[in-house]
Write an enzyme that holds these catalytic residues in place. Sequence first.
Site, PDB file in Angstrom:
ATOM      1  N   HIS A 294       0.854  -1.174  -0.130  1.00 24.94           N
ATOM      2  CA  HIS A 294      -0.142   0.176   0.147  1.00 24.94           C
ATOM      3  C   HIS A 294       0.880   1.039   0.283  1.00 24.94           C
ATOM      4  O   HIS A 294       1.986   1.217   0.487  1.00 24.94           O
ATOM      5  CB  HIS A 294      -1.288   0.094   1.044  1.00 24.94           C
ATOM      6  CG  HIS A 294      -1.519  -1.388   1.295  1.00 24.94           C
ATOM      7  ND1 HIS A 294      -1.937  -1.820   2.613  1.00 24.94           N
ATOM      8  CD2 HIS A 294      -2.140  -2.168   0.744  1.00 24.94           C
ATOM      9  CE1 HIS A 294      -2.972  -3.116   2.480  1.00 24.94           C
ATOM     10  NE2 HIS A 294      -2.909  -3.350   1.569  1.00 24.94           N
TER      11      HIS A 294
ATOM     12  N   TYR B 251       3.263   1.897  13.310  1.00 21.68           N
ATOM     13  CA  TYR B 251       3.978   3.091  12.393  1.00 21.68           C
ATOM     14  C   TYR B 251       3.991   4.584  12.244  1.00 21.68           C
ATOM     15  O   TYR B 251       2.260   4.480  13.313  1.00 21.68           O
ATOM     16  CB  TYR B 251       3.552   2.731  10.498  1.00 21.68           C
ATOM     17  CG  TYR B 251       2.354   1.877  10.356  1.00 21.68           C
ATOM     18  CD1 TYR B 251       1.699   2.991  10.160  1.00 21.68           C
ATOM     19  CD2 TYR B 251       1.949   1.110  10.794  1.00 21.68           C
ATOM     20  CE1 TYR B 251       0.237   3.133   9.805  1.00 21.68           C
ATOM     21  CE2 TYR B 251       0.534   0.098  10.662  1.00 21.68           C
ATOM     22  CZ  TYR B 251      -0.550   1.003   9.546  1.00 21.68           C
ATOM     23  OH  TYR B 251      -1.507   1.033   9.490  1.00 21.68           O
TER      24      TYR B 251
END
Length: 465
Positions: free
Chosen positions: A61, A124
Amino acid sequence: MRETSIPGLLVLDLPVHEDERGWFKENWQREKMVAVGLPDFRPVQNNVSFNAAAGTTRGLHAEPWNKYVSVLAGQIFGAWVDLRPGPSFGAVATVQMGPDKAVFVPRGVANGFQTLASNTVYSYLVTEHWTETARAHYSYVNLADPALQICWPISLDEAVVSAADREHPLLAEARPVQPKKIIVLGGNGQLGRAFAQRAAQDARLEILTRAEADLSDPRFAEKTDLSGCSHVINAAAMTTVDHAETAAGRAEAWQVNATAVHRLAQRCAEQDVVLVQVSTDYVFDGTSANVDERHPICPMGVYGQSKAAGEQAVLAHVRNLVVRTSWVVGDGNNFVATMRRLAESGIDPLVVDDQVGRLTFASELARGILHLIDTGSAQGIYHLQGEGDAASWYQLARMVFELCGHDPDRVQPTSTAAYRASRQGIAERPGHSTFDLRKLRAEGFIGRPERILLSEYLALLADVS
């Protein structure tokens, strides 16, 4: 920290301190990481993915933001594919990661990983808040695309992969992630039109005219959509120097050149957008020649005062730039076009000979501003004007007449004092409008010679007349 085959994708080694109780690490430490070369990317959201089984595979992605990925528990095999337009499109980088590594993933690089241990925790940081509408701006590429030649440690046939991730397009069909926009305000002006000409080759540029972004509107900043934007170049201003000295003009100048800029700077800071403010030689009193960026400001009139206030509002926020310029010439009304028209009409003008400066062609000003943006120049003030010898308006008028094939002696000199005495409502002008350009040259920008640009500009006017 080390670089990879994908430009901007950086791998960091994180010290992990272990003892009988377990381990500790500084997973994200802005000051230290920026010091070793990581971009100061300012995350706003922290996401954590727990993966129960080894072989869990997610991706690939590419989201429209920067990302800083790390492992909090377990091991992963990370894979990244560059989906940004350009020579590195399709480049692949892979890294096996545990808690002792982290990776900075720039915007437009597709991210994927496969867990190599059960109960793996993947973290993240991202630079924009996630929203449902943000998904429309994602780009994807298939984990199994043979063109990528990613050697997944656990076969994708045996891995845990979502149905959606198995259906992503191959690289040949993947949608490139376009760079963030650079919004240019003041599209009706000479500089705005110069940027509009560059927009044909630079897809980042989005030009807004006064009808689309009017700084005289008290709610202008709130109405301006900054989503997906990296920079705003404010080329809009109230520049009618004489009108600024009237009651109505004073209010307009302060609203457009100061109040609106103050609110725009706040909005840009809130959205982590860099603001580039175009300013003027009128922030000085014109008593000194070749002033550098450290020279004290001392505006004489309302126009210069309002522009100086706008500068300070912009500089109050980090990362912003102020680009001062002078005597702009481009597509629109300006001194050179007026002198050419007078020359062709048989009119012999009276021109002041004690105001000295350099012409700045709007095309060069636009090029210089983009140079500062693209080279990541440090925040602060830069002086940008034409290259060449300083000249008075009188000398420039003579040059225009000569280049147009007319007798330059038709131009007659006068003093600023005499010119003002012969007319009502003329504001003071700086006697010197010359800048020291060493700081700009140190950033690698060298302007084209003024005389060549003037000849080209006059030839262009002749072609369209």
